[in-house]
Design a protein around this motif. Structure first.
Motif, PDB file in Angstrom:
ATOM      1  N   PHE A 556     -32.933  49.181  25.072  1.00  0.00           N
ATOM      2  CA  PHE A 556     -33.887  48.347  25.801  1.00  0.00           C
ATOM      3  C   PHE A 556     -34.042  47.011  25.081  1.00  0.00           C
ATOM      4  CE2 PHE A 556     -38.105  46.617  26.559  1.00  0.00           C
ATOM      5  CZ  PHE A 556     -38.180  46.655  27.943  1.00  0.00           C
ATOM      6  N   LEU A 557     -33.898  45.923  25.803  1.00  0.00           N
ATOM      7  CA  LEU A 557     -34.200  44.594  25.289  1.00  0.00           C
ATOM      8  C   LEU A 557     -35.123  43.883  26.269  1.00  0.00           C
ATOM      9  CD1 LEU A 557     -30.845  43.123  23.875  1.00  0.00           C
ATOM     10  CD2 LEU A 557     -32.895  43.739  22.590  1.00  0.00           C
ATOM     11  N   ALA A 558     -36.118  43.192  25.749  1.00  0.00           N
ATOM     12  CA  ALA A 558     -37.055  42.472  26.609  1.00  0.00           C
ATOM     13  C   ALA A 558     -36.350  41.401  27.414  1.00  0.00           C
ATOM     14  CB  ALA A 558     -38.163  41.848  25.763  1.00  0.00           C
ATOM     15  N   THR A 559     -35.277  40.857  26.852  1.00  0.00           N
ATOM     16  CA  THR A 559     -34.518  39.816  27.549  1.00  0.00           C
ATOM     17  C   THR A 559     -33.517  40.382  28.546  1.00  0.00           C
ATOM     18  OG1 THR A 559     -33.103  39.795  25.571  1.00  0.00           O
ATOM     19  CG2 THR A 559     -34.735  38.047  25.764  1.00  0.00           C
ATOM     20  N   ALA A 560     -33.391  41.699  28.607  1.00  0.00           N
ATOM     21  CA  ALA A 560     -32.567  42.396  29.605  1.00  0.00           C
ATOM     22  C   ALA A 560     -31.117  41.939  29.605  1.00  0.00           C
ATOM     23  CB  ALA A 560     -33.175  42.237  30.999  1.00  0.00           C
ATOM     24  N   ASP A 561     -30.585  41.646  28.430  1.00  0.00           N
ATOM     25  CA  ASP A 561     -29.194  41.190  28.361  1.00  0.00           C
ATOM     26  C   ASP A 561     -28.435  41.960  27.278  1.00  0.00           C
ATOM     27  OD1 ASP A 561     -30.597  40.129  26.260  1.00  0.00           O
ATOM     28  OD2 ASP A 561     -29.770  38.113  26.429  1.00  0.00           O
ATOM     29  N   VAL A 562     -28.546  43.266  27.331  1.00  0.00           N
ATOM     30  CA  VAL A 562     -27.891  44.116  26.339  1.00  0.00           C
ATOM     31  C   VAL A 562     -26.383  43.982  26.445  1.00  0.00           C
ATOM     32  CG1 VAL A 562     -27.574  46.486  25.541  1.00  0.00           C
ATOM     33  CG2 VAL A 562     -29.815  45.752  26.381  1.00  0.00           C
ATOM     34  N   LYS A 563     -25.757  43.734  25.289  1.00  0.00           N
ATOM     35  CA  LYS A 563     -24.301  43.646  25.238  1.00  0.00           C
ATOM     36  C   LYS A 563     -23.716  45.025  24.951  1.00  0.00           C
ATOM     37  CE  LYS A 563     -24.810  38.957  23.451  1.00  0.00           C
ATOM     38  NZ  LYS A 563     -24.659  38.079  22.265  1.00  0.00           N
ATOM     39  N   GLU A 564     -22.453  45.172  25.266  1.00  0.00           N
ATOM     40  CA  GLU A 564     -21.813  46.482  25.127  1.00  0.00           C
ATOM     41  C   GLU A 564     -21.915  47.029  23.709  1.00  0.00           C
ATOM     42  OE1 GLU A 564     -17.457  48.618  25.870  1.00  0.00           O
ATOM     43  OE2 GLU A 564     -17.825  46.577  26.604  1.00  0.00           O
ATOM     44  N   GLU A 892     -37.399  26.476  30.078  1.00  0.00           N
ATOM     45  CA  GLU A 892     -36.149  26.275  29.360  1.00  0.00           C
ATOM     46  C   GLU A 892     -36.174  24.997  28.525  1.00  0.00           C
ATOM     47  OE1 GLU A 892     -33.055  27.890  27.942  1.00  0.00           O
ATOM     48  OE2 GLU A 892     -33.592  28.792  29.888  1.00  0.00           O
ATOM     49  N   ASP A 893     -36.740  23.910  29.079  1.00  0.00           N
ATOM     50  CA  ASP A 893     -36.773  22.658  28.325  1.00  0.00           C
ATOM     51  C   ASP A 893     -37.704  22.777  27.120  1.00  0.00           C
ATOM     52  OD1 ASP A 893     -38.957  22.818  30.138  1.00  0.00           O
ATOM     53  OD2 ASP A 893     -39.314  20.671  29.919  1.00  0.00           O
ATOM     54  N   GLN A 894     -38.747  23.571  27.245  1.00  0.00           N
ATOM     55  CA  GLN A 894     -39.646  23.790  26.110  1.00  0.00           C
ATOM     56  C   GLN A 894     -38.947  24.597  25.013  1.00  0.00           C
ATOM     57  OE1 GLN A 894     -42.702  25.802  28.349  1.00  0.00           O
ATOM     58  NE2 GLN A 894     -43.953  23.945  28.554  1.00  0.00           N
ATOM     59  N   LYS A 895     -38.192  25.595  25.425  1.00  0.00           N
ATOM     60  CA  LYS A 895     -37.431  26.390  24.461  1.00  0.00           C
ATOM     61  C   LYS A 895     -36.439  25.506  23.710  1.00  0.00           C
ATOM     62  CE  LYS A 895     -34.003  30.123  24.244  1.00  0.00           C
ATOM     63  NZ  LYS A 895     -33.166  31.050  25.038  1.00  0.00           N
ATOM     64  N   LYS A 896     -35.799  24.585  24.437  1.00  0.00           N
ATOM     65  CA  LYS A 896     -34.819  23.710  23.785  1.00  0.00           C
ATOM     66  C   LYS A 896     -35.492  22.811  22.744  1.00  0.00           C
ATOM     67  CE  LYS A 896     -30.802  20.824  24.705  1.00  0.00           C
ATOM     68  NZ  LYS A 896     -31.009  20.020  23.500  1.00  0.00           N
ATOM     69  N   LYS A 897     -36.726  22.386  23.021  1.00  0.00           N
ATOM     70  CA  LYS A 897     -37.461  21.585  22.028  1.00  0.00           C
ATOM     71  C   LYS A 897     -37.630  22.355  20.724  1.00  0.00           C
ATOM     72  CE  LYS A 897     -40.368  18.836  25.183  1.00  0.00           C
ATOM     73  NZ  LYS A 897     -41.779  18.605  25.618  1.00  0.00           N
ATOM     74  N   VAL A 898     -37.978  23.617  20.863  1.00  0.00           N
ATOM     75  CA  VAL A 898     -38.167  24.464  19.675  1.00  0.00           C
ATOM     76  C   VAL A 898     -36.842  24.636  18.943  1.00  0.00           C
ATOM     77  CG1 VAL A 898     -38.901  26.735  18.844  1.00  0.00           C
ATOM     78  CG2 VAL A 898     -40.116  25.649  20.744  1.00  0.00           C
ATOM     79  N   GLU A 899     -35.781  24.936  19.696  1.00  0.00           N
ATOM     80  CA  GLU A 899     -34.464  25.114  19.077  1.00  0.00           C
ATOM     81  C   GLU A 899     -34.017  23.850  18.349  1.00  0.00           C
ATOM     82  OE1 GLU A 899     -32.281  28.329  22.039  1.00  0.00           O
ATOM     83  OE2 GLU A 899     -32.359  26.213  22.643  1.00  0.00           O
ATOM     84  N   ILE A 920     -39.195  35.680  22.680  1.00  0.00           N
ATOM     85  CA  ILE A 920     -40.394  35.814  23.522  1.00  0.00           C
ATOM     86  C   ILE A 920     -40.375  34.773  24.631  1.00  0.00           C
ATOM     87  CG2 ILE A 920     -42.906  35.559  23.552  1.00  0.00           C
ATOM     88  CD1 ILE A 920     -42.869  36.677  20.642  1.00  0.00           C
ATOM     89  N   ILE A 921     -40.029  33.540  24.289  1.00  0.00           N
ATOM     90  CA  ILE A 921     -39.951  32.483  25.305  1.00  0.00           C
ATOM     91  C   ILE A 921     -38.900  32.825  26.350  1.00  0.00           C
ATOM     92  CG2 ILE A 921     -39.452  30.050  25.728  1.00  0.00           C
ATOM     93  CD1 ILE A 921     -40.392  29.502  22.825  1.00  0.00           C
ATOM     94  N   THR A 922     -37.740  33.291  25.902  1.00  0.00           N
ATOM     95  CA  THR A 922     -36.660  33.658  26.829  1.00  0.00           C
ATOM     96  C   THR A 922     -37.111  34.731  27.805  1.00  0.00           C
ATOM     97  OG1 THR A 922     -34.981  33.130  25.159  1.00  0.00           O
ATOM     98  CG2 THR A 922     -34.305  34.551  26.981  1.00  0.00           C
ATOM     99  N   THR A 923     -37.821  35.724  27.297  1.00  0.00           N
ATOM    100  CA  THR A 923     -38.321  36.801  28.162  1.00  0.00           C
ATOM    101  C   THR A 923     -39.221  36.247  29.254  1.00  0.00           C
ATOM    102  OG1 THR A 923     -38.232  38.373  26.330  1.00  0.00           O
ATOM    103  CG2 THR A 923     -39.618  38.961  28.200  1.00  0.00           C
ATOM    104  N   LYS A 924     -40.121  35.345  28.880  1.00  0.00           N
ATOM    105  CA  LYS A 924     -41.042  34.777  29.876  1.00  0.00           C
ATOM    106  C   LYS A 924     -40.325  33.863  30.859  1.00  0.00           C
ATOM    107  CE  LYS A 924     -44.063  33.423  26.717  1.00  0.00           C
ATOM    108  NZ  LYS A 924     -45.302  32.862  26.113  1.00  0.00           N
ATOM    109  N   ILE A 925     -39.339  33.118  30.383  1.00  0.00           N
ATOM    110  CA  ILE A 925     -38.558  32.266  31.287  1.00  0.00           C
ATOM    111  C   ILE A 925     -37.908  33.117  32.375  1.00  0.00           C
ATOM    112  CG2 ILE A 925     -36.479  30.841  31.467  1.00  0.00           C
ATOM    113  CD1 ILE A 925     -37.119  29.785  28.642  1.00  0.00           C
ATOM    114  N   ARG A 926     -37.259  34.182  31.959  1.00  0.00           N
ATOM    115  CA  ARG A 926     -36.526  35.023  32.924  1.00  0.00           C
ATOM    116  C   ARG A 926     -37.475  35.764  33.856  1.00  0.00           C
ATOM    117  NH1 ARG A 926     -31.645  37.232  28.904  1.00  0.00           N
ATOM    118  NH2 ARG A 926     -30.745  35.159  28.577  1.00  0.00           N
ATOM    119  N   TRP A 927     -38.600  36.212  33.323  1.00  0.00           N
ATOM    120  CA  TRP A 927     -39.581  36.909  34.160  1.00  0.00           C
ATOM    121  C   TRP A 927     -40.121  35.954  35.225  1.00  0.00           C
ATOM    122  CZ3 TRP A 927     -44.715  39.450  32.014  1.00  0.00           C
ATOM    123  CH2 TRP A 927     -45.238  40.328  32.987  1.00  0.00           C
TER     124      TRP A 927
END
Length: 946
Positions: A556-564, A892-899, A920-927
């Motif tokens: 389980f990943l909050a970002t729902a992007d589990v890799k193989e 997404e633009d806010q996340k990029k500022k942090v990055e 955490i930001i990624t999870t909220k963006i996708r949700w």
């Protein structure tokens, strides 16, 4: 380089045969000889730097139990399923083991005029091998004189990066001998809340100071040169020199006091038992105490003058808890006294320094007649947590910081366990599901999480693992084990573990051994998978018909992007299948999928009964509706209901189910009576609001309408007036529902807050019930102006209690006028107004709303250099500041500022906080991108958008 020793853990059926192999590669043992005990399967070994280097091929190709091990390429630990050896990085930064400290004779004298301290120490060492040097940890200490025996030492080399000092001698120390190293030095009585530092407070309009220690994990080196590693246990004989009117405290009882000149005294203490350096306590100040004599050793609660009476409650708790632990552990409290010391400036809640526990004031002192239920429970749990450490952490200590969870996970679990026994009306195991378990799952759902047994290599990594994984996931794992083995068997195993290893150091495998012996079950096989891997599974439940279900586990990943490659671990999942016929605890999902028969005909079942398993459960849409109905019909326990809401909230945020399933579930429970369930419901609605914080106002307003409708019936029924007859649960429910109503702009709740606050500032101090104080302060700030800020500021500066002060400080962040928030951020780095220990409190308030999140980011980015200087990464608070100031973003633009901001920063010491915030930001963006429209549609269909 001196201080660098590569170490690995090896498992073999034959220590004798392995020994010969190892000698060929220059290995020597760290501790005791091999002996003949072949059951001892984990040994800590070091590569001798004077030997020829071992080849990379041989490093990665050593046999374990006649099987080839698979090493992780990053930290070279054994992958799950191959061994129970501890995770030990080969490039861990540790001191050499040519000598071993046995005893420290230490004298310190603090000076409050120059903010320095003088010290001298004599360290007695056991010489493990012929050597002509000794290396110690040191940081911000100036050395004046060094002698080995009676011979002066001039060859002194410092390594600032490794925080070490090496003393080289003309003659060699011979193996088997003992040696005495004398050091005279000066240190800084700093204001960083680390090491031996000064804590400031106000008395009669004047600033006064006391000197105190906070050494965990690696700040004893700020106090005196030492072996600052938990496995290097030694005895300590301490003396403190201070003004004769000041109180001096340490881990042991006072032995004697002698006058030094006309105005000073030297207080000498008896010698400690074996103890790790981080557990040393040194305190000098003007202190008062109350004493409790209900237990066989004296219990004293110390504080600055004028607040000592507020220690009575904690003294009573301590006496009850020590008696309880004596019986449960079957080991008497191992020290001769107990001091609980309140310190006005302290970076953490408390530190379990042996027999002299030091607390942040708010976590020790309280006025029972003027406190709220949450604070009372918090103080109780913190005191019990630190007392549990006196056995689990102090008496028996983890071998290194990768075993931190052994200390903190157990103390956290034990605080719940003891609270349940001592305060059964609190029903704390119901709260456990919404508290400890959810903290664990929320952090562990991030890719940037870490295993319970985390491979610590460098000093800057240690502070970062004092988090919800070590504490909450560790305690949740122990809760799961105790359920599996049975609490009585579990406690027996723990008692045996403590007796076997008292005054020593252990690894996780030692605990598993004791629990296996007590239960007859293979604990290692089951639990190694849980402790050595990051994350947890989601169990999908597919209904096959004919009374059968198929359960399948995946990462389980909050970002729902589990890799193989992230989905290879198969956990032993305790299914705990609840039906109308009871609970089947025997079902374990240890494969990818399994088909299970439902032994009932009424179509009721729930996986993970009472939510003791560490996983999420994803049902088909129709089952969520049926489980909602089962909750109304009384078929589900409080823990079940809390767990369902939590699972639905987490699964919807990550896209495993529709958010409408969560909303349907909570809407059906508007008649819920339990405050813990309500707390989880309101938390999950709050998560939706947080994810949609930067979306259109229509959706956010509709969520407020929904909240008011959801809680309206129950709030009208119970109200928010408090009486002396209210139970603990009554107080919690009233305060929780009122807070939610006020936050959702309920007119009656808001008007009440304004009226009560006006009476309060006019002089009626009983106008605000302590249970409502935080909510009322937050509400008036939200709708307030400059006058309101001045009133709250005055309360903050002149509070009636610590609780009141903190509530006012948190409310600073709730103002919604830009000019007031600018004033708030302008105060954050003014240490004379907001203590550094409290900086996170107004940040929490600002993080609750859109403008606050934006202002937080501006403050962080514009003041980074000052923040970094005030809260260096070697301390623990910078990571919290970074997370609070960045994770509120949802775009997404806010996340990029942090990055971009941190891309060129040296993030050592807080890199995990940055990574977790971005997750955490990624999870909220996708949700938000995925469900914002469907959430509005659900609100519209149900009539909340009008």
């Amino acid at each position: 380089m001196l201080g660098f020793y590569r170490q690995i853990n090896l498992v073999t059926r034959s220590p004798k045969s392995l020994r010969g192999i190892l000698r060929n590669f220059g290995f020597f043992t760290h501790a005791q000889p091999w002996g003949s005990n072949t059951k001892k399967f984990a040994r800590e070994l070091y590569i001798n730097p004077s030997s020829s280097p071992i080849s990379k091929k041989n490093q990665f190709s050593i046999l374990f139990n006649n099987q080839r091990s698979n090493y992780c390429s990053m930290c070279r630990h054994i992958q799950s399923g191959t061994s129970s050896a501890a995770i030990v990085p080969t490039d861990r930064e540790v001191l050499p083991t040519n000598v071993k400290p046995l005893h420290y004779d230490l004298t310190l004298e603090p000076f409050f005029d120059t903010f320095t301290f003088d010290g001298e120490e004599t360290i007695e060492f056991q010489v493990n091998e012929r050597t002509n040097y000794i290396t110690l940890n040191i940081f911000e200490i100036k050395i004046h004189e060094v002698k080995i025996g009676n011979v002066k030492v001039d060859d002194i080399t410092y390594d600032s990066k490794q925080q070490t000092v090496t003393f080289k001698f003309n003659d060699h120390l011979e193996q088997g001998a003992t040696a005495n190293l004398y050091i005279k030095f000066t240190g800084e009585l700093n204001d960083k809340m680390a090491g031996f530092y000064r804590a400031a407070y106000e008395e009669d309009g004047k600033t006064k100071y006391l000197a105190t220690t906070l050494l965990e994990p690696i700040d004893c080196r700020r106090v005196f040169p030492c072996y600052d590693e938990p496995a290097a246990k030694a005895k300590f004989t301490v003396a403190l020199i201070a003004d004769k009117d000041l109180v001096c405290l340490s881990n042991q009882p006072e032995k004697e006091t002698t006058l030094v000149g006309s105005n000073k005294k030297k207080v000498s203490f008896t010698t400690t038992p074996l103890m790790s350096t981080y557990l040393l306590a040194l305190i000098v100040g003007d202190l008062r105490y109350v004493e409790n004599n209900d237990y066989r050793v004296p219990i004293k609660v110390y504080s600055i003058p004028g607040s000592e009476h507020l220690g009575v409650y904690s003294g009573n708790i301590a006496a009850k808890t020590l008696e309880f632990f004596d019986k449960k552990f079957d080991i008497p409290y191992p020290y001769d006294k107990l001091d609980l010391v309140s310190v006005p400036e302290f970076a953490v809640g408390a530190i379990e320094s042996s027999a002299c526990i030091i607390f942040r004031s708010v976590d020790l002192l309280l006025d029972e007649k003027n406190t709220n239920a949450n604070t009372k429970q918090r103080v109780t749990e913190v005191v019990i947590h630190e007392l549990a450490h006196q056995w689990f952490g102090d008496l028996v200590t983890m071998d290194f910081w990768d075993g931190l969870w052994l200390n903190e996970g157990f103390a956290t679990w034990m605080s719940w366990y003891a609270c349940d026994a001592l305060y059964p009306d609190w029903k704390v195991w119901e709260s456990y599901v919404s508290d400890s378990l959810q903290h664990a799952l929320n952090l562990d759902a991030l890719r940037s999480s870490h295993p319970i047994e985390v491979p610590v290599k460098r000093a800057d990594e240690i502070n970062q693992i004092f988090d919800a994984i070590s504490y909450s996931k560790g305690s949740s794992l122990l809760k799961m084990i105790s359920k599996w083995l049975g609490e009585d068997v579990f406690i027996k195993g723990v008692s045996n573990y403590l007796k076997k290893h008292k005054w020593g150091n252990t690894q996780t495998s030692d605990l598993w051994d004791s629990l296996s012996e007590a239960s007859g079950k293979d604990v290692v096989k089951v639990m190694d998978i849980w402790t050595k891997n990051t994350g947890f599974p989601v169990v999908h439940v597919k209904e096959l018909g004919n009374g059968e279900i198929e359960v399948t586990q995946n990462r389980f990943l909050a970002t729902a992007d589990v890799k193989e490659d992230e989905n290879k671990v198969l956990y032993p999942v305790f299914l705990g299948l609840k039906t109308s016929e009871g609970v089947d605890e025997s079902l374990i999902l240890d494969t990818r999928s399994k088909t299970v028969k439902i032994p009932t005909s009424d179509d009721f079942f729930k996986v993970n009964a009472d939510q003791t398993g560490i996983y999420r459960t994803a049902y088909e849409p129709s089952r969520w509706t049926k489980l909602g109905k089962a909750g109304v019909e009384g078929k589900l326990s409080v823990e079940d209901r809390v767990g369902l809401v939590a699972d639905a909230g987490s699964l919807s945020s990550s896209g495993f189910i529709e958010t409408s399933s969560l909303l349907d579930l909570v809407k059906s429970w508007s008649k819920e009576t339990n405050y813990v369930v309500w707390g989880e419901i309101l938390t999950r609605i709050g998560s939706i609001k947080a994810a949609l914080m930067f979306e259109d106002e229509a959706t956010k307003n509709a969520l407020k309408v929904f909240t008011r409708d959801l809680i309206g019936e129950k709030l009208n029924e119970i109200g928010w007036k408090f009486t002396d007859n209210d139970s603990f649960a009554d107080q919690q429910l009233k305060s929780s529902l009122y807070a939610s109503a006020a936050n959702a702009d309920d007119p009656k709740a808001v008007d009440f807050a304004k009226e009560a606050f006006a009476k309060f500032v006019a002089g009626d101090k009983k106008a605000i019930n302590p249970n409502l104080r935080p909510s009322i302060f937050n509400t008036v700030a939200k709708f307030g102006d400059e006058k309101t800020f001045d009133e709250l500021y005055n309360i903050y500066i002149n509070p009636q209690s610590i609780e009141e002060k903190i509530a006012a400080l948190r409310a600073f962040g709730r103002f919604t006028k830009p000019e007031i928030l600018d004033k708030v951020t302008g105060l954050l780095l003014k240490n004379d107004i907001i203590k550094p220990q409290d900086i996170y409190i107004p940040l929490q308030g600002m993080r609750a709303h859109k403008l606050g999140v934006e202002k937080l980011w501006s403050w962080l980015s514009e003041n980074w250099d000052a923040i970094y200087k005030n809260f260096p990464p070697g301390l623990s608070m910078l990571g919290s500041i970074v997370t609070l100031s960045t994770s509120g973003f949802t775009k997404e633009d806010q996340k990029k500022k942090v990055e971009d901001f941190f891309a060129n920063k040296d993030t050592k010491g807080y890199d995990q906080s940055v990574a977790q915030s971005l997750d955490i930001i990624t999870t909220k963006i996708r949700w938000s991108d995925r469900d914002s429209k469907s959430i509005f549609k659900w609100l519209e269909v149900n009539g909340y958008t009008k």
